[in-house]
Design an enzyme around this catalytic site. Structure first.
Site, PDB file in Angstrom:
ATOM      1  N   GLU A  37       0.771  -1.027   0.015  1.00 38.38           N
ATOM      2  CA  GLU A  37       0.080  -0.040   0.052  1.00 38.38           C
ATOM      3  C   GLU A  37       0.964   1.151   0.093  1.00 38.38           C
ATOM      4  OE1 GLU A  37      -3.647   1.899   2.806  1.00 38.38           O
ATOM      5  OE2 GLU A  37      -2.149   0.554   3.911  1.00 38.38           O
ATOM      6  N   LYS A 104     -10.036   2.213  -2.166  1.00 37.84           N
ATOM      7  CA  LYS A 104      -9.980   1.648  -0.705  1.00 37.84           C
ATOM      8  C   LYS A 104     -11.378   1.993  -0.389  1.00 37.84           C
ATOM      9  CE  LYS A 104      -7.404   1.522   3.451  1.00 37.84           C
ATOM     10  NZ  LYS A 104      -6.188   2.227   4.148  1.00 37.84           N
ATOM     11  N   CYS A 138      -5.741  -3.033   3.012  1.00 37.75           N
ATOM     12  CA  CYS A 138      -5.267  -2.570   4.429  1.00 37.75           C
ATOM     13  C   CYS A 138      -6.487  -2.876   5.467  1.00 37.75           C
ATOM     14  CB  CYS A 138      -4.401  -1.449   4.876  1.00 37.75           C
ATOM     15  SG  CYS A 138      -3.702  -1.261   6.232  1.00 37.75           S
TER      16      CYS A 138
END
Length: 249
Positions: A37, A104, A138
């Site tokens: 990331e 995300k 994440c």
């Protein structure tokens, strides 16, 4: 997966460090190379850290994909046309110039990301070499429902992260849980080193199979993690243990 450290907010330095590691991965036979990331900046909340879509970080990924004839991916802060804040965008570049994006879904509120980044709209699944690949980023890992929603169309979940070492056992446990409950591979790349925000990252990148077995894993240094994944194994697991059909909602 290239498990790597990140030079804080220095794109050119990161491109220079990552290019030879990606070449090593391709030379080792990789067909898909995953970076961490925010591979080019670190998990920075600095105002103005964003770049345009198809900016320097996406261009770096496209160039690496074309040079080595592989798929490459990682996330970078991208500002969509007309937007005020960037997305934490998972950019997936193919050797033929194809580019796919996943944004995300869950900005990390605890770390201030929700104040500096926009949230994405929904999961994205891309077929690569006969594998149905669904990326997440994440903090998304903590939300089982989005993995469930994509399960029927997914063979491999790809997760890229800057997950801190203070919660490393959450990382490793949730990765296995997502693989087991969805009967799919989980390929997860986490950075190492200490970011400009002072957080330390332990790596622990790994590949987990549809039964929850760890096929390959790394410790805390810069390294490559290589493993083979097979869509037929996902199908066989789901036929042998037809659990997904019993889900309600």
């Amino acid at each position: 997966m290239v498990q790597h450290d990140i030079v804080w907010e220095d794109r050119e330095a990161n491109y220079a460090r990552l290019a030879p590691q990606m070449a090593r991965a391709a030379a080792a036979g990789a067909e898909f190379v995953l970076l961490s990331e925010t591979f080019s900046t670190g998990f920075s909340m600095t105002p103005g850290i964003g770049e345009p879509e198809d900016g320097p970080s996406a261009s770096f990924l496209r160039a690496q994909a074309a040079e080595h004839g592989v798929w490459v991916a990682g996330t970078c802060p991208e500002v969509a046309p007309g937007a005020d804040l960037p997305y934490n965008a998972f950019v997936l570049a193919g050797p033929d110039g194809t580019v796919h994006r996943y944004r995300k879904l869950h900005p990390f509120t605890h770390g201030g990301e929700a104040e500096r980044f926009r949230a994405g709209e929904g999961p994205v699944t891309v077929t690569i070499g006969g594998l149905r690949v669904t990326p997440f980023v994440c903090y998304d890992l903590r939300f089982a429902d989005v993995f469930w929603a994509a399960a029927q169309d997914t063979d491999v979940y790809v997760v890229t992260a800057n997950w801190p070492s203070a919660r490393r056992h959450h990382w490793t446990t949730l990765l296995r849980a997502r693989a087991i409950e969805n009967q799919a591979y989980v390929v997860a790349c986490n950075r190492v080193g200490t970011g400009g925000d002072g957080l330390h990252h332990a790596g622990d990148s790994r590949v987990v199979d549809p039964m929850g077995e760890v096929l390959a894993a790394a410790a805390g240094g810069e390294t490559l993690v290589l493993a083979d994944v097979d869509a037929a194994e996902v199908t066989a697991t789901r036929e042998r243990f037809a659990f997904l059909a019993d889900r309600r909602g």
